[in-house]
Design a protein around this motif. Structure first.
Motif, PDB file in Angstrom:
ATOM      1  N   ALA A   1       6.379  11.747 -17.125  1.00  9.01           N
ATOM      2  CA  ALA A   1       5.041  12.277 -16.899  1.00  9.01           C
ATOM      3  C   ALA A   1       4.681  12.252 -15.417  1.00  9.01           C
ATOM      4  CB  ALA A   1       4.026  11.468 -17.706  1.00  9.01           C
ATOM      5  N   TYR A   2       5.134  11.227 -14.703  1.00 13.81           N
ATOM      6  CA  TYR A   2       4.889  11.189 -13.262  1.00 13.81           C
ATOM      7  C   TYR A   2       5.543  12.385 -12.580  1.00 13.81           C
ATOM      8  CZ  TYR A   2       5.650   9.847  -8.382  1.00 13.81           C
ATOM      9  OH  TYR A   2       5.726   9.843  -7.013  1.00 13.81           O
ATOM     10  N   LEU A   3       6.777  12.684 -12.947  1.00 14.11           N
ATOM     11  CA  LEU A   3       7.489  13.787 -12.309  1.00 14.11           C
ATOM     12  C   LEU A   3       6.908  15.147 -12.719  1.00 14.11           C
ATOM     13  CD1 LEU A   3      11.126  12.438 -12.716  1.00 14.11           C
ATOM     14  CD2 LEU A   3       9.850  12.627 -10.584  1.00 14.11           C
ATOM     15  N   VAL A   4       6.535  15.283 -13.976  1.00 14.85           N
ATOM     16  CA  VAL A   4       6.031  16.570 -14.467  1.00 14.85           C
ATOM     17  C   VAL A   4       4.553  16.752 -14.110  1.00 14.85           C
ATOM     18  CG1 VAL A   4       5.578  17.966 -16.523  1.00 14.85           C
ATOM     19  CG2 VAL A   4       7.736  16.701 -16.318  1.00 14.85           C
ATOM     20  N   ASP A   5       3.727  15.794 -14.506  1.00 17.70           N
ATOM     21  CA  ASP A   5       2.281  15.932 -14.304  1.00 17.70           C
ATOM     22  C   ASP A   5       1.834  15.520 -12.905  1.00 17.70           C
ATOM     23  OD1 ASP A   5       2.113  16.685 -16.994  1.00 17.70           O
ATOM     24  OD2 ASP A   5       1.822  14.622 -17.653  1.00 17.70           O
ATOM     25  N   GLY A   6       2.476  14.503 -12.356  1.00 12.57           N
ATOM     26  CA  GLY A   6       2.082  14.031 -11.037  1.00 12.57           C
ATOM     27  C   GLY A   6       2.655  14.858  -9.908  1.00 12.57           C
ATOM     28  N   LEU A   7       3.953  15.186 -10.004  1.00 15.29           N
ATOM     29  CA  LEU A   7       4.617  15.926  -8.934  1.00 15.29           C
ATOM     30  C   LEU A   7       4.644  17.425  -9.185  1.00 15.29           C
ATOM     31  CD1 LEU A   7       5.429  13.032  -8.182  1.00 15.29           C
ATOM     32  CD2 LEU A   7       7.723  13.870  -7.693  1.00 15.29           C
ATOM     33  N   GLY A   8       4.519  17.826 -10.449  1.00 10.97           N
ATOM     34  CA  GLY A   8       4.536  19.246 -10.772  1.00 10.97           C
ATOM     35  C   GLY A   8       5.920  19.825 -10.989  1.00 10.97           C
ATOM     36  N   MET A   9       6.904  18.984 -11.271  1.00 13.39           N
ATOM     37  CA  MET A   9       8.248  19.489 -11.550  1.00 13.39           C
ATOM     38  C   MET A   9       8.291  20.170 -12.914  1.00 13.39           C
ATOM     39  SD  MET A   9      10.802  16.475 -10.159  1.00 13.39           S
ATOM     40  CE  MET A   9      12.273  17.409 -10.684  1.00 13.39           C
ATOM     41  N   ALA A  10       9.209  21.098 -13.073  1.00 12.97           N
ATOM     42  CA  ALA A  10       9.399  21.775 -14.349  1.00 12.97           C
ATOM     43  C   ALA A  10       9.932  20.779 -15.376  1.00 12.97           C
ATOM     44  CB  ALA A  10      10.369  22.942 -14.202  1.00 12.97           C
TER      45      ALA A  10
ATOM     46  N   ARG B   1       0.828  -1.209   0.000  1.00 12.49           N
ATOM     47  CA  ARG B   1       0.000   0.000   0.000  1.00 12.49           C
ATOM     48  C   ARG B   1       0.859   1.256   0.000  1.00 12.49           C
ATOM     49  NH1 ARG B   1      -1.447   3.735   3.469  1.00 12.49           N
ATOM     50  NH2 ARG B   1      -0.351   2.686   5.169  1.00 12.49           N
ATOM     51  N   LEU B   2       1.914   1.250   0.827  1.00 12.97           N
ATOM     52  CA  LEU B   2       2.776   2.411   0.925  1.00 12.97           C
ATOM     53  C   LEU B   2       3.434   2.736  -0.417  1.00 12.97           C
ATOM     54  CD1 LEU B   2       4.280   4.564   2.621  1.00 12.97           C
ATOM     55  CD2 LEU B   2       6.043   2.841   3.032  1.00 12.97           C
ATOM     56  N   ASN B   3       4.013   1.736  -1.060  1.00 14.21           N
ATOM     57  CA  ASN B   3       4.716   1.995  -2.312  1.00 14.21           C
ATOM     58  C   ASN B   3       3.768   2.464  -3.411  1.00 14.21           C
ATOM     59  OD1 ASN B   3       7.810   1.158  -2.419  1.00 14.21           O
ATOM     60  ND2 ASN B   3       6.806  -0.132  -0.908  1.00 14.21           N
ATOM     61  N   ARG B   4       2.569   1.940  -3.447  1.00 14.79           N
ATOM     62  CA  ARG B   4       1.599   2.412  -4.438  1.00 14.79           C
ATOM     63  C   ARG B   4       1.132   3.829  -4.094  1.00 14.79           C
ATOM     64  NH1 ARG B   4      -3.752   2.369  -6.107  1.00 14.79           N
ATOM     65  NH2 ARG B   4      -3.972   1.868  -8.345  1.00 14.79           N
ATOM     66  N   SER B   5       1.048   4.136  -2.798  1.00 21.14           N
ATOM     67  CA  SER B   5       0.612   5.469  -2.379  1.00 21.14           C
ATOM     68  C   SER B   5       1.549   6.564  -2.874  1.00 21.14           C
ATOM     69  CB  SER B   5       0.506   5.528  -0.851  1.00 21.14           C
ATOM     70  OG  SER B   5      -0.526   4.685  -0.372  1.00 21.14           O
ATOM     71  N   PHE B   6       2.816   6.250  -3.032  1.00 25.60           N
ATOM     72  CA  PHE B   6       3.761   7.236  -3.548  1.00 25.60           C
ATOM     73  C   PHE B   6       3.350   7.736  -4.930  1.00 25.60           C
ATOM     74  CE2 PHE B   6       7.310   4.968  -0.988  1.00 25.60           C
ATOM     75  CZ  PHE B   6       7.037   5.743   0.128  1.00 25.60           C
ATOM     76  N   VAL B   7       2.571   6.933  -5.630  1.00 27.16           N
ATOM     77  CA  VAL B   7       2.144   7.287  -6.989  1.00 27.16           C
ATOM     78  C   VAL B   7       0.740   7.877  -7.000  1.00 27.16           C
ATOM     79  CG1 VAL B   7       1.759   6.419  -9.340  1.00 27.16           C
ATOM     80  CG2 VAL B   7       3.568   5.420  -7.913  1.00 27.16           C
ATOM     81  N   VAL B   8      -0.178   7.282  -6.277  1.00 31.26           N
ATOM     82  CA  VAL B   8      -1.599   7.614  -6.457  1.00 31.26           C
ATOM     83  C   VAL B   8      -2.143   8.636  -5.469  1.00 31.26           C
ATOM     84  CG1 VAL B   8      -2.027   5.339  -7.471  1.00 31.26           C
ATOM     85  CG2 VAL B   8      -2.420   5.680  -5.017  1.00 31.26           C
ATOM     86  N   GLU B   9      -1.440   8.886  -4.357  1.00 30.75           N
ATOM     87  CA  GLU B   9      -1.983   9.807  -3.360  1.00 30.75           C
ATOM     88  C   GLU B   9      -1.346  11.192  -3.476  1.00 30.75           C
ATOM     89  OE1 GLU B   9      -2.134   8.368   0.614  1.00 30.75           O
ATOM     90  OE2 GLU B   9      -2.999   6.425   0.045  1.00 30.75           O
TER      91      GLU B   9
ATOM     92  N   ARG C   1       2.689  12.690  -3.281  1.00 31.13           N
ATOM     93  CA  ARG C   1       3.319  13.308  -4.452  1.00 31.13           C
ATOM     94  C   ARG C   1       3.808  14.713  -4.130  1.00 31.13           C
ATOM     95  NH1 ARG C   1      -1.299  11.335  -7.219  1.00 31.13           N
ATOM     96  NH2 ARG C   1      -1.950  13.490  -7.662  1.00 31.13           N
ATOM     97  N   ALA C   2       3.039  15.454  -3.336  1.00 34.63           N
ATOM     98  CA  ALA C   2       3.445  16.816  -2.985  1.00 34.63           C
ATOM     99  C   ALA C   2       4.755  16.813  -2.210  1.00 34.63           C
ATOM    100  CB  ALA C   2       2.338  17.483  -2.169  1.00 34.63           C
ATOM    101  N   ARG C   3       4.918  15.850  -1.307  1.00 40.71           N
ATOM    102  CA  ARG C   3       6.158  15.797  -0.528  1.00 40.71           C
ATOM    103  C   ARG C   3       7.316  15.255  -1.374  1.00 40.71           C
ATOM    104  NH1 ARG C   3       2.201  14.356   3.356  1.00 40.71           N
ATOM    105  NH2 ARG C   3       2.458  12.121   2.946  1.00 40.71           N
ATOM    106  N   LEU C   4       7.023  14.287  -2.218  1.00 37.59           N
ATOM    107  CA  LEU C   4       8.080  13.731  -3.062  1.00 37.59           C
ATOM    108  C   LEU C   4       8.625  14.751  -4.055  1.00 37.59           C
ATOM    109  CD1 LEU C   4       6.596  10.194  -3.614  1.00 37.59           C
ATOM    110  CD2 LEU C   4       8.929  10.644  -2.821  1.00 37.59           C
TER     111      LEU C   4
END
Length: 271
Positions: free
Chosen positions: A246-255, A128-136, A140-143
Motif C-alpha cells: 500500500a505504501y508503494l501503490v497508494d503512497g508513491l503512486g506505483m502501478a 526524522r529523516l527516515n520517518r520523512s521517507f514515509v510521511v512527506e 515519496r515523489a522522489r522515492l
C-alpha cells in the motif's frame, strides 16, 4: 526457465556463491535477501537485488560484480555526492540516478554544518529523516523513481547511496517488508551495516578525532545504524498505509501490477 530467472531477473544461478559474496572494496555491498531470508511464502530469492555504498570496486571486485549479471545501478545520492565520488561502470549494467533527498536537508547536512550539534541532535535528525521517507509527499515523489527503476530493471539491480545506511537502508527495508520479512528480521539485517562498516567507520573516527576533536562524537554518530531509525520508518508505514504494498501503490503512486511483479521476483514461492 526456473523461478530464479523469472522475467530475466535471476542472478548467477549459484545461490550459495551469491549469499556468501564479499566485495572487499565496497564494505556495505550485500544481497537484500541475505542468506535467503524466510517469509510466509518461502525464502527470498538471492541474486536479484543488492544494496551497497558507492559502487567503486577494485579491478578484482569489478569482475565479481560482472559475474553477478548486474543489469542496473540505481544511485540514490545528491548530484554533488555523485560528482565527488562517481560510480564506476559495471559491464552489462546501465545507470539510473535518482536524487532521493532533492532540496531537502539531510541529517548529515544539518549536523555537519552546525558546529553546536550534539550526538543527540544527530540521532534526532536521522530519526526524522527516515520517518520523512514515509510521511512527506516530497520524499515519496522522489522515492517513486527509485523503486520504479528497481522494478523495471531487466535483471539484477544494485541500489546505493554514499554509506549504504539511510537512503539505501530504507529502500532495502521496504523491499524486504514487501517480500514478507518480519520487522525483527528487517531490523537485524539493517544493523549489519555497523558490522560491515566497522573498519571504515574506525578510520573515519580517527580522522575526526585528529582534525575536529571537538565535533568528533557528533560526526561519528552520523555513521551509526541505530535500531530506532528503521523501526520508526517501519512503524510509520504500518500506521499510514498498513503494508509495504500500500505504501508503494497508494503512497508513491506505483502501478499495482509493477509492485506485484516485483514481489514475485523477490519471493518466487509467492502465489
Amino acid at each position: 526457465m526456473d523461478s530464479g530467472d523469472r522475467d530475466g531477473f535471476g542472478g548467477t544461478g549459484n545461490s550459495d556463491e551469491v549469499g556468501d559474496l564479499h566485495v572487499e572494496s565496497m564494505h556495505n555491498f550485500r544481497d537484500v535477501a541475505g542468506p535467503g531470508y524466510m517469509t510466509p511464502d518461502g525464502a527470498m530469492a538471492r541474486g536479484v537485488l543488492f544494496r551497497a555504498n558507492v559502487v567503486a570496486p577494485s579491478d578484482a571486485d569489478a569482475e565479481k560484480l560482472r559475474a553477478l549479471g548486474l543489469r542496473r545501478i540505481v544511485d540514490l545520492r545528491r548530484p554533488e555526492e555523485v560528482e565527488k565520488a562517481p560510480d564506476h561502470e559495471v559491464a552489462g549494467a546501465d545507470y539510473v540516478h535518482v536524487d532521493v533527498l532533492g532540496t531537502s536537508d539531510s541529517a548529515a547536512t544539518v549536523v555537519g554544518f552546525d558546529e553546536s550539534a550534539t550526538p543527540a541532535d544527530a540521532r534526532r535528525e536521522l530519526r526524522r529523516l527516515n520517518r520523512s521517507f514515509v510521511v512527506e509527499p516530497e520524499f515519496r515523489a522522489r522515492l517513486r523513481g527509485a523503486f520504479e527503476a528497481i522494478a523495471e530493471s531487466p535483471g539484477p539491480v544494485v541500489f546505493h547511496c554514499t554509506v549504504g545506511k539511510d537512503r539505501t537502508g530504507f529502500t532495502a527495508a521496504v523491499l524486504q517488508l514487501l517480500a514478507g520479512m518480519s520487522h525483527e528480521d528487517i531490523l537485524a539485517d539493517y544493523l549489519l551495516t555497523n558490522e560491515r562498516a566497522r573498519d571504515w567507520a574506525a578510520d573515519l573516527e580517527a580522522h575526526f578525532r585528529e582534525r575536529v576533536p571537538e565535533r568528533a562524537d557528533t560526526l561519528v554518530e552520523l555513521l551509526q545504524a541505530r535500531p530506532e531509525y528503521i523501526t520508526d520508518a517501519l512503524d510509520a508505514i504500518d500506521a499510514e498505509y498498513g503494508s509495504a504494498r500500500a505504501y508503494l501503490v497508494d503512497g508513491l503512486g506505483m502501478a499495482p501490477e509493477a509492485v506485484d511483479t516485483l514481489r514475485a521476483r523477490l519471493v518466487p514461492g509467492a502465489g
